[in-house]
Design a protein around this motif. Structure first.
Motif, PDB file in Angstrom:
ATOM      1  N   MET A  15       0.847  -1.177   0.000  1.00 38.75           N
ATOM      2  CA  MET A  15       0.000   0.000   0.000  1.00 38.75           C
ATOM      3  C   MET A  15       0.887   1.233   0.000  1.00 38.75           C
ATOM      4  N   LYS A  16       0.380   2.315  -0.579  1.00 36.29           N
ATOM      5  CA  LYS A  16       1.108   3.577  -0.610  1.00 36.29           C
ATOM      6  C   LYS A  16       0.266   4.680   0.007  1.00 36.29           C
ATOM      7  N   LYS A  17       0.953   5.593   0.705  1.00 31.32           N
ATOM      8  CA  LYS A  17       0.313   6.779   1.268  1.00 31.32           C
ATOM      9  C   LYS A  17       1.228   7.956   1.021  1.00 31.32           C
ATOM     10  N   ARG A  18       0.642   9.060   0.599  1.00 32.08           N
ATOM     11  CA  ARG A  18       1.398  10.292   0.410  1.00 32.08           C
ATOM     12  C   ARG A  18       1.119  11.183   1.611  1.00 32.08           C
ATOM     13  N   VAL A  19       2.174  11.581   2.305  1.00 28.69           N
ATOM     14  CA  VAL A  19       2.023  12.383   3.515  1.00 28.69           C
ATOM     15  C   VAL A  19       3.007  13.551   3.504  1.00 28.69           C
ATOM     16  N   THR A  20       2.670  14.552   4.294  1.00 35.64           N
ATOM     17  CA  THR A  20       3.568  15.676   4.528  1.00 35.64           C
ATOM     18  C   THR A  20       4.046  15.580   5.966  1.00 35.64           C
ATOM     19  N   LEU A  21       5.361  15.631   6.143  1.00 43.05           N
ATOM     20  CA  LEU A  21       5.972  15.571   7.470  1.00 43.05           C
ATOM     21  C   LEU A  21       6.531  16.940   7.811  1.00 43.05           C
ATOM     22  N   THR A  22       6.180  17.448   8.973  1.00 36.94           N
ATOM     23  CA  THR A  22       6.693  18.734   9.430  1.00 36.94           C
ATOM     24  C   THR A  22       7.450  18.500  10.732  1.00 36.94           C
ATOM     25  N   PHE A  23       8.724  18.929  10.749  1.00 34.18           N
ATOM     26  CA  PHE A  23       9.615  18.706  11.883  1.00 34.18           C
ATOM     27  C   PHE A  23       9.885  20.008  12.610  1.00 34.18           C
ATOM     28  N   ALA A  24       9.923  19.942  13.925  1.00 38.12           N
ATOM     29  CA  ALA A  24      10.379  21.084  14.709  1.00 38.12           C
ATOM     30  C   ALA A  24      11.883  21.247  14.463  1.00 38.12           C
ATOM     31  N   GLN A  25      12.408  22.414  14.742  1.00 35.94           N
ATOM     32  CA  GLN A  25      13.829  22.700  14.495  1.00 35.94           C
ATOM     33  C   GLN A  25      14.762  21.662  15.121  1.00 35.94           C
ATOM     34  N   ARG A  26      14.455  21.221  16.317  1.00 32.27           N
ATOM     35  CA  ARG A  26      15.359  20.302  17.017  1.00 32.27           C
ATOM     36  C   ARG A  26      15.357  18.890  16.438  1.00 32.27           C
ATOM     37  N   TRP A  27      14.375  18.544  15.590  1.00 35.78           N
ATOM     38  CA  TRP A  27      14.282  17.201  15.035  1.00 35.78           C
ATOM     39  C   TRP A  27      14.772  17.099  13.590  1.00 35.78           C
ATOM     40  N   VAL A  28      15.238  18.204  13.012  1.00 38.13           N
ATOM     41  CA  VAL A  28      15.633  18.211  11.603  1.00 38.13           C
ATOM     42  C   VAL A  28      16.746  17.203  11.315  1.00 38.13           C
ATOM     43  N   ARG A  29      17.620  16.956  12.255  1.00 34.84           N
ATOM     44  CA  ARG A  29      18.747  16.038  12.027  1.00 34.84           C
ATOM     45  C   ARG A  29      18.401  14.561  12.263  1.00 34.84           C
ATOM     46  N   MET A  30      17.195  14.260  12.679  1.00 36.19           N
ATOM     47  CA  MET A  30      16.787  12.874  12.922  1.00 36.19           C
ATOM     48  C   MET A  30      16.716  12.109  11.591  1.00 36.19           C
ATOM     49  N   PRO A  31      17.313  10.913  11.522  1.00 36.37           N
ATOM     50  CA  PRO A  31      17.291  10.126  10.279  1.00 36.37           C
ATOM     51  C   PRO A  31      15.960   9.379  10.103  1.00 36.37           C
ATOM     52  N   VAL A  32      14.910  10.112   9.796  1.00 38.85           N
ATOM     53  CA  VAL A  32      13.562   9.552   9.753  1.00 38.85           C
ATOM     54  C   VAL A  32      13.410   8.474   8.690  1.00 38.85           C
ATOM     55  N   THR A  33      13.848   8.749   7.465  1.00 38.19           N
ATOM     56  CA  THR A  33      13.654   7.764   6.397  1.00 38.19           C
ATOM     57  C   THR A  33      14.426   6.475   6.681  1.00 38.19           C
ATOM     58  N   TYR A  34      15.598   6.597   7.311  1.00 39.40           N
ATOM     59  CA  TYR A  34      16.361   5.420   7.709  1.00 39.40           C
ATOM     60  C   TYR A  34      15.581   4.603   8.734  1.00 39.40           C
ATOM     61  N   ARG A  35      15.038   5.281   9.739  1.00 42.54           N
ATOM     62  CA  ARG A  35      14.272   4.584  10.783  1.00 42.54           C
ATOM     63  C   ARG A  35      13.032   3.919  10.216  1.00 42.54           C
ATOM     64  N   LEU A  36      12.369   4.581   9.256  1.00 42.70           N
ATOM     65  CA  LEU A  36      11.180   3.985   8.634  1.00 42.70           C
ATOM     66  C   LEU A  36      11.543   2.672   7.940  1.00 42.70           C
ATOM     67  N   ALA A  37      12.643   2.684   7.213  1.00 38.63           N
ATOM     68  CA  ALA A  37      13.071   1.479   6.491  1.00 38.63           C
ATOM     69  C   ALA A  37      13.538   0.392   7.456  1.00 38.63           C
ATOM     70  N   LYS A  38      14.383   0.748   8.416  1.00 38.17           N
ATOM     71  CA  LYS A  38      14.980  -0.239   9.318  1.00 38.17           C
ATOM     72  C   LYS A  38      13.984  -0.794  10.330  1.00 38.17           C
ATOM     73  N   ASP A  39      13.234   0.081  10.966  1.00 41.44           N
ATOM     74  CA  ASP A  39      12.367  -0.340  12.067  1.00 41.44           C
ATOM     75  C   ASP A  39      10.979  -0.806  11.627  1.00 41.44           C
ATOM     76  N   PHE A  40      10.501  -0.288  10.482  1.00 42.48           N
ATOM     77  CA  PHE A  40       9.120  -0.579  10.085  1.00 42.48           C
ATOM     78  C   PHE A  40       8.992  -1.225   8.708  1.00 42.48           C
ATOM     79  N   ASN A  41      10.111  -1.393   8.009  1.00 41.91           N
ATOM     80  CA  ASN A  41      10.101  -1.951   6.658  1.00 41.91           C
ATOM     81  C   ASN A  41       9.201  -1.135   5.728  1.00 41.91           C
ATOM     82  N   VAL A  42       9.276   0.192   5.877  1.00 42.41           N
ATOM     83  CA  VAL A  42       8.489   1.125   5.073  1.00 42.41           C
ATOM     84  C   VAL A  42       9.456   1.935   4.207  1.00 42.41           C
ATOM     85  N   ALA A  43       9.220   1.931   2.908  1.00 42.53           N
ATOM     86  CA  ALA A  43      10.031   2.721   1.988  1.00 42.53           C
ATOM     87  C   ALA A  43       9.470   4.133   1.923  1.00 42.53           C
ATOM     88  N   ALA A  44      10.354   5.118   1.913  1.00 44.33           N
ATOM     89  CA  ALA A  44       9.939   6.520   1.843  1.00 44.33           C
ATOM     90  C   ALA A  44      10.552   7.148   0.598  1.00 44.33           C
TER      91      ALA A  44
END
Length: 134
Positions: A1-30
């Motif tokens: 399944m595919k979902k198109r979403v908009t992600l908005t990060f606070a300034q302090r979270w900009v450096r978080m490797p979100v797409t990496y975590r999605l792939a590694k922890d949830f098996n979700v491609a971004a």
């Protein structure tokens, strides 16, 4: 399944490797469609998430728990065929080839199922024949 979403990060979270975590922890491609991420600024990503429905929901729940605002993209691209001059400029910027020119008729063709609403075609259209729904 595919979902198109908009992600908005606070300034302090900009450096978080979100797409990496999605792939590694949830098996979700971004697939990143559009990004505006810079140090000391609010970050914004438009992504197409692909994966199992349960994994997608878990990934979205995790992002929200990390104070990442997740909003589902609901707009769609509309091509006004009466205004369109079939110049093909929009086809050059379309990352998914949802917009193509028929090689025999040179008429613009729009395949909605491929469109990820990156909105690059809107800016490229010289006659403003392309817009979005709200």
């Amino acid at each position: 399944m595919k979902k198109r979403v908009t992600l908005t990060f606070a300034q302090r979270w900009v450096r978080m490797p979100v797409t990496y975590r999605l792939a590694k922890d949830f098996n979700v491609a971004a697939n990143i469609i559009r990004a505006h991420v810079a140090p000391n600024q609010v970050g914004k990503l438009v992504v197409e998430l692909s994966g199992d429905i349960d994994q997608l929901e878990d990934a979205i729940e995790w992002m929200r728990s990390q104070n990442i605002q997740v909003s589902q993209a609901t707009s769609e691209i509309i091509v006004n065929e009466e205004i369109c001059v079939d110049c093909g400029l929009c086809t050059g910027v379309c990352p998914t080839q949802a917009l193509t020119l028929n090689p025999e008729t040179f008429k613009l063709s729009f395949m909605r199922s491929r469109c990820v609403v990156c909105e690059q075609c809107i800016v490229a259209c010289p006659v403003q024949a392309i817009s979005t729904t709200l």
